[in-house]
Structures are given as C-alpha cells and as structure tokens.
Write a protein that holds these residues in place. Structure first.
Motif, short mmCIF file in Angstrom:
data_model
loop_
_atom_site.label_atom_id
_atom_site.label_comp_id
_atom_site.label_asym_id
_atom_site.label_seq_id
_atom_site.Cartn_x
_atom_site.Cartn_y
_atom_site.Cartn_z
N VAL A 14 45.95 28.12 83.54
CA VAL A 14 44.71 28.22 84.31
C VAL A 14 45.02 28.68 85.73
N ALA A 15 44.35 29.76 86.15
CA ALA A 15 44.46 30.24 87.53
C ALA A 15 43.45 29.46 88.38
N GLY A 16 43.90 29.00 89.54
CA GLY A 16 43.07 28.14 90.38
C GLY A 16 41.78 28.76 90.86
N LEU A 17 41.74 30.07 91.05
CA LEU A 17 40.53 30.74 91.54
C LEU A 17 39.76 31.44 90.43
N ASP A 18 40.14 31.21 89.21
CA ASP A 18 39.45 31.82 88.06
C ASP A 18 38.07 31.21 87.93
N PRO A 19 37.02 32.03 87.80
CA PRO A 19 35.68 31.48 87.62
C PRO A 19 35.56 30.64 86.34
N LEU A 20 36.48 30.83 85.40
CA LEU A 20 36.47 30.07 84.15
C LEU A 20 37.49 28.92 84.17
N ARG A 21 37.96 28.57 85.34
CA ARG A 21 38.98 27.52 85.49
C ARG A 21 38.54 26.21 84.83
N ASP A 22 37.33 25.76 85.10
CA ASP A 22 36.86 24.49 84.56
C ASP A 22 36.78 24.50 83.04
N GLU A 23 36.47 25.66 82.47
CA GLU A 23 36.45 25.78 81.02
C GLU A 23 37.86 25.60 80.44
N GLY A 24 38.87 26.09 81.18
CA GLY A 24 40.26 25.90 80.76
C GLY A 24 40.62 24.42 80.73
N PHE A 25 40.19 23.69 81.74
CA PHE A 25 40.45 22.25 81.78
C PHE A 25 39.70 21.53 80.65
N ALA A 26 38.44 21.93 80.41
CA ALA A 26 37.64 21.31 79.35
C ALA A 26 38.27 21.59 77.98
N TYR A 27 38.75 22.82 77.78
CA TYR A 27 39.40 23.18 76.52
C TYR A 27 40.64 22.33 76.31
N THR A 28 41.40 22.12 77.38
CA THR A 28 42.60 21.28 77.31
C THR A 28 42.24 19.88 76.83
N GLU A 29 41.19 19.31 77.40
CA GLU A 29 40.77 17.95 77.02
C GLU A 29 40.29 17.90 75.57
N LYS A 30 39.58 18.92 75.13
CA LYS A 30 39.13 18.95 73.73
C LYS A 30 40.32 19.03 72.77
N LEU A 31 41.31 19.83 73.12
CA LEU A 31 42.51 19.92 72.29
C LEU A 31 43.21 18.57 72.21
N LYS A 32 43.36 17.92 73.36
CA LYS A 32 44.01 16.60 73.38
C LYS A 32 43.23 15.59 72.53
N ALA A 33 41.91 15.62 72.66
CA ALA A 33 41.07 14.69 71.88
C ALA A 33 41.20 14.94 70.38
N ALA A 34 41.55 16.18 70.01
CA ALA A 34 41.72 16.53 68.60
C ALA A 34 43.14 16.25 68.12
N GLY A 35 43.97 15.67 69.00
CA GLY A 35 45.33 15.31 68.61
C GLY A 35 46.35 16.41 68.79
N VAL A 36 46.01 17.45 69.54
CA VAL A 36 46.93 18.56 69.78
C VAL A 36 47.79 18.26 70.99
N LYS A 37 49.09 18.52 70.89
CA LYS A 37 49.96 18.39 72.05
C LYS A 37 49.72 19.61 72.94
N VAL A 38 49.33 19.36 74.19
CA VAL A 38 48.95 20.44 75.09
C VAL A 38 49.83 20.42 76.34
N GLN A 39 50.29 21.60 76.71
CA GLN A 39 51.00 21.78 77.98
C GLN A 39 50.08 22.58 78.88
N LEU A 40 49.59 21.98 79.97
CA LEU A 40 48.69 22.65 80.90
C LEU A 40 49.51 23.18 82.07
#
Length: 94
Positions: A14-40
């Motif tokens: 995730v790039a800090g100034l990306d307009p889709l930054r928050d979506e990247g964080f939300a996607y990370t949380e959804k993956l974690k909730a689904a049991g996926v090992k995620v490296q952010l």
C-alpha cells in the motif's frame, strides 16, 4: 471472501498517498479474517504507481519485498506439492 480462489498467503503493498490506500488496509483485514497469512507492506508518503521510477530507493524496496515474498511463497508451495506426491505414492521419508 466467499467464492474466490483459495488464498493461503498474500502480500499487500500500500502506497501512503494512494487514493485507494484504505481499501488496501480493508482488504488486508478481510484476508486475515478469512484465515489467510498476510504480509502488509506500507510505503508512507508515496503516491499510487510509485513503482514506475526505478531510481527511487522506495521503489527498489518495493520490488525487493515483492520478489522475496513470491520466492518464499513458491518455495512453500513446491515443498507442499512434493510432500503430497510422496504421501500419495507411499514414499515419504523424513
């Protein structure tokens, strides 16, 4: 996350100034909730598409993280595949 191809390991960059930054964080949380090992990986202060200018130190780090992550993923998948073949053939050795 239902209905997508099974994911066991993911790298989210995730790039800090990306307009889709928050979506990247939300996607990370959804993956974690689904049991996926995620490296952010977060790249503070950088815009979307910063990977283009290869002379930036952050771009070099971005590609290094991506290559290393895919290498680890491929190595784990290959080891798991070999183990499955050994187990199916009854030739598993420790």
């Amino acid at each position: 996350m239902a209905g997508i191809f099974p994911i066991f390991f993911s790298v989210v960059q995730v790039a800090g100034l990306d307009p889709l930054r928050d979506e990247g964080f939300a996607y990370t949380e959804k993956l974690k909730a689904a049991g996926v090992k995620v490296q952010l990986e977060q790249y503070a202060g950088l815009p979307r598409g910063f990977g283009g200018p290869t002379e930036l130190p952050a771009t070099k780090a971005y590609f290094e993280h991506a290559v290393n992550s895919w290498g680890v993923f491929a190595m784990r998948r290959t080891k798991a595949f070999i183990l499955c073949l050994q187990l199916r053939s009854g030739s598993k050795t420790d």
